[in-house]
Design a protein around this motif. Structure first.
Motif, PDB file in Angstrom:
ATOM      1  N   VAL A   1      16.484 -44.100  13.209  1.00 41.71           N
ATOM      2  CA  VAL A   1      17.273 -45.281  12.864  1.00 41.71           C
ATOM      3  C   VAL A   1      17.324 -45.460  11.350  1.00 41.71           C
ATOM      4  N   TRP A   2      16.182 -45.379  10.696  1.00 41.24           N
ATOM      5  CA  TRP A   2      16.130 -45.442   9.243  1.00 41.24           C
ATOM      6  C   TRP A   2      14.883 -44.719   8.746  1.00 41.24           C
ATOM      7  N   GLN A   3      14.955 -44.336   7.485  1.00 41.56           N
ATOM      8  CA  GLN A   3      13.807 -43.712   6.824  1.00 41.56           C
ATOM      9  C   GLN A   3      13.871 -44.079   5.352  1.00 41.56           C
ATOM     10  N   ARG A   4      12.721 -44.431   4.769  1.00 38.65           N
ATOM     11  CA  ARG A   4      12.692 -44.829   3.369  1.00 38.65           C
ATOM     12  C   ARG A   4      11.407 -44.345   2.721  1.00 38.65           C
ATOM     13  N   PRO A   5      11.466 -43.967   1.420  1.00 39.97           N
ATOM     14  CA  PRO A   5      10.221 -43.682   0.706  1.00 39.97           C
ATOM     15  C   PRO A   5       9.419 -44.954   0.570  1.00 39.97           C
ATOM     16  N   VAL A   6       8.100 -44.843   0.597  1.00 40.31           N
ATOM     17  CA  VAL A   6       7.251 -46.028   0.488  1.00 40.31           C
ATOM     18  C   VAL A   6       6.110 -45.718  -0.481  1.00 40.31           C
ATOM     19  N   GLY A   7       5.881 -46.648  -1.403  1.00 43.10           N
ATOM     20  CA  GLY A   7       4.834 -46.460  -2.407  1.00 43.10           C
ATOM     21  C   GLY A   7       5.414 -45.975  -3.720  1.00 43.10           C
ATOM     22  N   THR A   8       4.906 -46.512  -4.816  1.00 47.52           N
ATOM     23  CA  THR A   8       5.428 -46.204  -6.150  1.00 47.52           C
ATOM     24  C   THR A   8       4.360 -45.526  -7.012  1.00 47.52           C
ATOM     25  N   THR A   9       4.801 -45.126  -8.203  1.00 50.17           N
ATOM     26  CA  THR A   9       3.908 -44.464  -9.163  1.00 50.17           C
ATOM     27  C   THR A   9       3.190 -45.455 -10.068  1.00 50.17           C
ATOM     28  N   GLN A  10       3.172 -46.716  -9.724  1.00 50.71           N
ATOM     29  CA  GLN A  10       2.613 -47.737 -10.617  1.00 50.71           C
ATOM     30  C   GLN A  10       1.146 -47.483 -10.954  1.00 50.71           C
ATOM     31  N   GLU A  11       0.372 -47.011  -9.977  1.00 50.43           N
ATOM     32  CA  GLU A  11      -1.076 -46.883 -10.186  1.00 50.43           C
ATOM     33  C   GLU A  11      -1.539 -45.465 -10.498  1.00 50.43           C
ATOM     34  N   VAL A  12      -0.650 -44.480 -10.416  1.00 46.54           N
ATOM     35  CA  VAL A  12      -1.094 -43.100 -10.592  1.00 46.54           C
ATOM     36  C   VAL A  12       0.014 -42.288 -11.246  1.00 46.54           C
ATOM     37  N   GLY A  13      -0.400 -41.302 -12.054  1.00 39.78           N
ATOM     38  CA  GLY A  13       0.562 -40.449 -12.737  1.00 39.78           C
ATOM     39  C   GLY A  13      -0.060 -39.103 -13.055  1.00 39.78           C
ATOM     40  N   PRO A  14       0.516 -38.357 -13.991  1.00 38.34           N
ATOM     41  CA  PRO A  14      -0.018 -37.037 -14.339  1.00 38.34           C
ATOM     42  C   PRO A  14      -1.449 -37.115 -14.831  1.00 38.34           C
ATOM     43  N   LEU A  15      -2.244 -36.128 -14.450  1.00 36.53           N
ATOM     44  CA  LEU A  15      -3.653 -36.041 -14.834  1.00 36.53           C
ATOM     45  C   LEU A  15      -4.462 -37.243 -14.355  1.00 36.53           C
ATOM     46  N   GLY A  16      -3.951 -37.933 -13.315  1.00 42.71           N
ATOM     47  CA  GLY A  16      -4.650 -39.088 -12.768  1.00 42.71           C
ATOM     48  C   GLY A  16      -4.546 -40.339 -13.609  1.00 42.71           C
ATOM     49  N   ILE A  17      -3.696 -40.317 -14.638  1.00 42.14           N
ATOM     50  CA  ILE A  17      -3.551 -41.465 -15.536  1.00 42.14           C
ATOM     51  C   ILE A  17      -2.652 -42.505 -14.868  1.00 42.14           C
ATOM     52  N   ARG A  18      -3.041 -43.769 -14.977  1.00 37.72           N
ATOM     53  CA  ARG A  18      -2.221 -44.850 -14.423  1.00 37.72           C
ATOM     54  C   ARG A  18      -0.881 -44.881 -15.147  1.00 37.72           C
ATOM     55  N   LEU A  19       0.212 -44.673 -14.417  1.00 35.30           N
ATOM     56  CA  LEU A  19       1.527 -44.591 -15.037  1.00 35.30           C
ATOM     57  C   LEU A  19       2.051 -45.964 -15.425  1.00 35.30           C
ATOM     58  N   GLY A  20       1.832 -46.983 -14.581  1.00 30.34           N
ATOM     59  CA  GLY A  20       2.265 -48.334 -14.893  1.00 30.34           C
ATOM     60  C   GLY A  20       3.743 -48.579 -14.688  1.00 30.34           C
ATOM     61  N   ILE A  21       4.497 -47.562 -14.245  1.00 31.84           N
ATOM     62  CA  ILE A  21       5.936 -47.698 -14.011  1.00 31.84           C
ATOM     63  C   ILE A  21       6.189 -47.489 -12.519  1.00 31.84           C
ATOM     64  N   PRO A  22       6.745 -48.479 -11.825  1.00 29.00           N
ATOM     65  CA  PRO A  22       6.844 -48.390 -10.370  1.00 29.00           C
ATOM     66  C   PRO A  22       8.058 -47.606  -9.878  1.00 29.00           C
ATOM     67  N   PHE A  23       8.146 -46.307 -10.226  1.00 36.34           N
ATOM     68  CA  PHE A  23       9.199 -45.467  -9.661  1.00 36.34           C
ATOM     69  C   PHE A  23       8.951 -45.341  -8.160  1.00 36.34           C
ATOM     70  N   ASN A  24       9.948 -45.677  -7.361  1.00 34.85           N
ATOM     71  CA  ASN A  24       9.780 -45.642  -5.905  1.00 34.85           C
ATOM     72  C   ASN A  24      10.123 -44.254  -5.371  1.00 34.85           C
ATOM     73  N   VAL A  25       9.269 -43.272  -5.693  1.00 35.18           N
ATOM     74  CA  VAL A  25       9.523 -41.903  -5.248  1.00 35.18           C
ATOM     75  C   VAL A  25       9.004 -41.672  -3.833  1.00 35.18           C
ATOM     76  N   GLY A  26       8.151 -42.582  -3.333  1.00 31.38           N
ATOM     77  CA  GLY A  26       7.500 -42.355  -2.046  1.00 31.38           C
ATOM     78  C   GLY A  26       6.221 -41.574  -2.250  1.00 31.38           C
TER      79      GLY A  26
END
Length: 302
Positions: A180-205
Motif C-alpha cells: 500500500v505504501w512504503q517510506r524511508p524512516v529515520g534521519t541522519t541527525q544523530e549519526v554521520g561519517p566516522l560516527g560523527i553526529r551529523l546534526g542535519i536530518p536528511f531523511n534517507v531512511g
C-alpha cells in the motif's frame, strides 16, 4: 503468510534455485522457499550501479570492493573468500516484529537494509584468537571446522557502501496482498561519517531496530530509528503526523496502554541508546499522552 493453526502457507510459497558454495565439508540445498504470494520488502539484488559513497573517492572504493567480493544474489553462501550477504545478519526484518491493524487489514513492517561481508576462517586462525567480543566481527563457532568473520559493508568513512534507504516502513494489504505504501524512516541527525553526529536530518531512511505498534484509531508508532524520536505515522497513508524527542535512541517496540484514572492512552518507550553511538547510552522509560485538556474537550483518543 501461514495459517497459525496448522503452519500451512496461505499465500503461495515456491521453491526456487539458489547458489551452492564450495566450502569443504559443507552441504548445500539446491533450492530455498520464497514467499512469492506476498510482496518482497527490501529484496532487491545488489549491483555495482547501486554502490554509494559520500565522496567520489569512497564511492570508487566501494565499487572496487563490490567487484572484488563474491556475490551470487540471494543465499550467497559463505566461503573462505570474502563475500557479500544481503540481507545481513542484522535483518531484513529483525527482532522488532510486525504489527497488524486488524480493522484495516494492514500489516505494518519495518526493515533494515545493510549488507554484510562474510568469510569462513580456518579453525587454526580462529582458535589462535585469545578472546573475542560476543558481538564482534569474529565468531568461533565451536565444534565446527570453521570460524566466521562478519562485518558491515562500509566505506573508509564508515558509511554504507550501498545506496539508501537503509531502513523503511511499509504497509501491506492482507486482502489484496499488495504493497500500500512504503517510506524511508529515520534521519541522519544523530549519526554521520566516522560516527560523527551529523546534526542535519536528511531523511534517507536509517537502519531500524525495534518494531512498530498500531492503534485502533489508525496511528502507528515507532521508536526504533537511529535518530532519537518516537514517531506517529498515519497507518493508511504512511504520513508522519508527529514526532517526540527522546533522550537517546529508543531501539525497542513501544508499549501502549489505557490509563483508567485519566482516560488517556499512554505510549511508553524504553530509550537505552542506539548501537551506533556508545556515548549516548541511557536507561530511560519515556511516556507520552494527549494533554488532559484535549481529552476533557472530547477529542478522539489516538
Amino acid at each position: 503468510m501461514l495459517d497459525r493453526r496448522t503452519g500451512q502457507p496461505i499465500a503461495e510459497v515456491k521453491e526456487q534455485p539458489v547458489p551452492a558454495g564450495n566450502a569443504e565439508g559443507e552441504r548445500y540445498s539446491p533450492t530455498q522457499p520464497y514467499s512469492v504470494g506476498m510482496p518482497a520488502i527490501g529484496a532487491e539484488l545488489l549491483a555495482e550501479n547501486k554502490t554509494w559513497g559520500m565522496t567520489p573517492l569512497d564511492h570508487l572504493y566501494c565499487r572496487i570492493l563490490f567487484k572484488k567480493y563474491q556475490y551470487q544474489g540471494d543465499f550467497t553462501p559463505p566461503s573462505t573468500q570474502k563475500g557479500l550477504q544481503s540481507p545481513g545478519n542484522n535483518g531484513g526484518f529483525n527482532w522488532g516484529s510486525a504489527s497488524f491493524d486488524q480493522g484495516r487489514n494492514l500489516l505494518i513492517v519495518n526493515d533494515l537494509r545493510m549488507p554484510v561481508v562474510t568469510r569462513l576462517t580456518s579453525r587454526e586462525e580462529i582458535d589462535a584468537m585469545p578472546s573475542l567480543d560476543p558481538h564482534g566481527i569474529y565468531s568461533k563457532m565451536y565444534k565446527t571446522p570453521y570460524g566466521m568473520y562478519v562485518d558491515n559493508f562500509m566505506s573508509p568513512l564508515y558509511v554504507p557502501c550501498m545506496q539508501p534507504p537503509y531502513g523503511t516502513m511499509s504497509a501491506i494489504d492482507m486482502v489484496s496482498r499488495q504493497l500500500v505504501w512504503q517510506r524511508p524512516v529515520g534521519t541522519t541527525q544523530e549519526v554521520g561519517p566516522l560516527g560523527i553526529r551529523l546534526g542535519i536530518p536528511f531523511n534517507v531512511g536509517m537502519p531500524t531496530l525495534g518494531g512498530a505498534v498500531t492503534t485502533q484509531g489508525g496511528v502507528t508508532f515507532i521508536s526504533g530509528t537511529q535518530d532519537y524520536y518516537l514517531r506517529a505515522i498515519e497507518t493508511e497513508t504512511g504520513k508522519e503526523l508527529w514526532k517526540g524527542a527522546l533522550p537517546t535512541g529508543g531501539q525497542a517496540t513501544p508499549l501502549i496502554y489505557m490509563d483508567q484514572a485519566s482516560g488517556r492512552e499512554v505510549i511508553v518507550v524504553n530509550a537505552a541508546g542506539a548501537p551506533h553511538n556508545p556515548r549516548d547510552r541511557g536507561d530511560y522509560l519515556v511516556a507520552f499522552a494527549l494533554p488532559k485538556t484535549v481529552i476533557e474537550q472530547g477529542a478522539p483518543k489516538q
